[in-house]
Design a protein around this motif. Sequence first.
Motif: not given
Length: 133
Positions: A78-85, A22-38
């Motif tokens: 964090d550097a790439k603002k990307t989350v993996f599952l 999940c590649v993200t952009s446009g918001f403050a990545f360090s202040t968010y929780t990133i979730a996976w939902v199915r």
Amino acid sequence: DVQLEESGGGLVQPGGSLRLSCVTSGFAFSTYTIAWVRQAPGKGLEWVSFISNRAKNIADATWYAHSVKGRFTVSKDDAKKTVFLHMNDLKPEDTAVYYCNADPHVTKMVVEVHGPRKDYGFWGQGTQVTVSS
């Protein structure tokens, strides 16, 4: 402009593995929780896992649904603002569209009491995971 873009889905045999990104952009990545939902065919949204940049201790930084605990691992760059599952030992019941969700309010208490809602936080378009022989 907020963007979350999932990739890595596909068709895999039972027992196989996939890695979603999940590649993200446009918001403050360090202040968010990133979730996976199915969302499985004909069913509602289901929390799968999250990784929090807001947790005060390591024990609260990640969470997994009981159905995936021990098989799935969430991680981030964090550097790439990307989350993996990382999904191992996949089962047919894991078949679903997998979404990435960014929300600063998601915590263990929230996911264990409330279901996901598309009107809360930012969402990607989803990636299809199909587990079948």
